[in-house]
Enzyme design. Sequence first.
Site, PDB file in Angstrom:
ATOM      1  N   ASP A 101      75.979  47.756-107.262  1.00 48.85           N
ATOM      2  CA  ASP A 101      76.109  48.973-108.058  1.00 48.85           C
ATOM      3  C   ASP A 101      77.488  48.904-108.696  1.00 48.85           C
ATOM      4  O   ASP A 101      78.493  49.214-108.048  1.00 48.85           O
ATOM      5  CB  ASP A 101      75.979  50.203-107.156  1.00 48.85           C
ATOM      6  CG  ASP A 101      76.046  51.497-107.958  1.00 48.85           C
ATOM      7  OD1 ASP A 101      75.631  51.495-109.124  1.00 48.85           O
ATOM      8  OD2 ASP A 101      76.535  52.510-107.400  1.00 48.85           O
ATOM      9  N   ASP A 160      77.688  54.717-103.529  1.00 43.23           N
ATOM     10  CA  ASP A 160      77.625  53.432-104.230  1.00 43.23           C
ATOM     11  C   ASP A 160      77.048  52.352-103.318  1.00 43.23           C
ATOM     12  O   ASP A 160      76.348  51.450-103.781  1.00 43.23           O
ATOM     13  CB  ASP A 160      79.010  53.005-104.700  1.00 43.23           C
ATOM     14  CG  ASP A 160      79.774  54.152-105.335  1.00 43.23           C
ATOM     15  OD1 ASP A 160      79.845  54.196-106.554  1.00 43.23           O
ATOM     16  OD2 ASP A 160      80.260  55.032-104.587  1.00 43.23           O
ATOM     17  N   GLU A 214      72.698  46.924-111.381  1.00 40.56           N
ATOM     18  CA  GLU A 214      72.219  48.081-112.133  1.00 40.56           C
ATOM     19  C   GLU A 214      72.460  47.864-113.617  1.00 40.56           C
ATOM     20  O   GLU A 214      73.540  47.461-114.044  1.00 40.56           O
ATOM     21  CB  GLU A 214      72.942  49.356-111.680  1.00 40.56           C
ATOM     22  CG  GLU A 214      72.344  50.591-112.328  1.00 40.56           C
ATOM     23  CD  GLU A 214      72.990  51.868-111.836  1.00 40.56           C
ATOM     24  OE1 GLU A 214      72.867  52.174-110.637  1.00 40.56           O
ATOM     25  OE2 GLU A 214      73.617  52.555-112.653  1.00 40.56           O
TER      26      GLU A 214
END
Lengths: 179, 179
Positions: free
Chosen positions: A7, A141, A68
């Site tokens: 992330d 996260d 991501e």
Amino acid sequence: MRVLGVDPGLTRCGVGVVEGVAGRPLTMLGVGVVRTPADAELGHRLVAIEQGIEQWLDEHRPEYVAVERVFSQHNVRTVMGTAQASAVAMLCAARRGIPVALHTPSEVKAAVTGSGRADKAQVGAMVTRLLRLSAPPKPADAADALALAICHIWRAPAQNRLQQAVALHTAKAPKGRTA
Amino acid sequence: MRVLGVDPGLTRCGVGVVEGVAGRPLTMLGVGVVRTPADAELGHRLVAIEQGIEQWLDEHRPEYVAVERVFSQHNVRTVMGTAQASAVAMLCAARRGIPVALHTPSEVKAAVTGSGRADKAQVGAMVTRLLRLSAPPKPADAADALALAICHIWRAPAQNRLQQAVALHTAKAPKGRTA
């Protein structure tokens, strides 16, 4: 299948490693956050992220890295840093010949909660349940990185079938001569 | 002062090396473009940009790297790639301990043409004149990279004076005890 989920972020870059195959219980092999100081120079922060990601790749030897996919319609101030951190993660993986997959936030949410509009708490709760953890990974996260890895494991079979179908179709299509 | 200017981009990453000091004629040491195929995977494109930038750093050993500061209000489709290419350039420089400076497009235009709203042709014309070239460097990304390097050489004295003033002020300020 062993997947490192990332992330991306400059201040907190979530990382999580999940092993398993679709349809079987999954195993978490590690989770954490690569942090860089907000007052450091951008170049130095990117070097610190590179070193952090390299350590995770060295330690866990994932077969895939799932990052991501960053969209620019998000918060204008943070999106550039997110794009830059994601570039470092993709670079580290590609340099080692590890395939990189990008998943959108809504694909990830839909994969683990059933809804593309789920909130952070819902994602954290499902990650905890799916990986049989005693508590949701903190910070968010870190949980998001695990969710990315889970999403990749679950979506990979479909993506592979799709790619195979496209490849087959392309090979069959009368698109000029081949030697 | 020897500066590598980088106009970041995934498809065409402009690079140019300029040597000189403010107030004296400048010398171009090299100019070019690092290209990556638009149909390649993003991770592989970032690796290709890393290799290209490394070659320019190896060959020219610049003391500074000047990179265009990317803003997200630009074209939404290309800005993410630009941010990612700029991250790779900054990473390569910072890894070697080379200071990285970011300059906005309008700072660069104002530095070489006198107007922050100058067009590509004007920037190309001034780069040609300032570096005493026989023709404007092509493509525009290459000319922009040279303009970035020139901008850095000309702005550096002012930036250094500012940093020295800040450092002096910080050192003087009664901000807690020191050992």
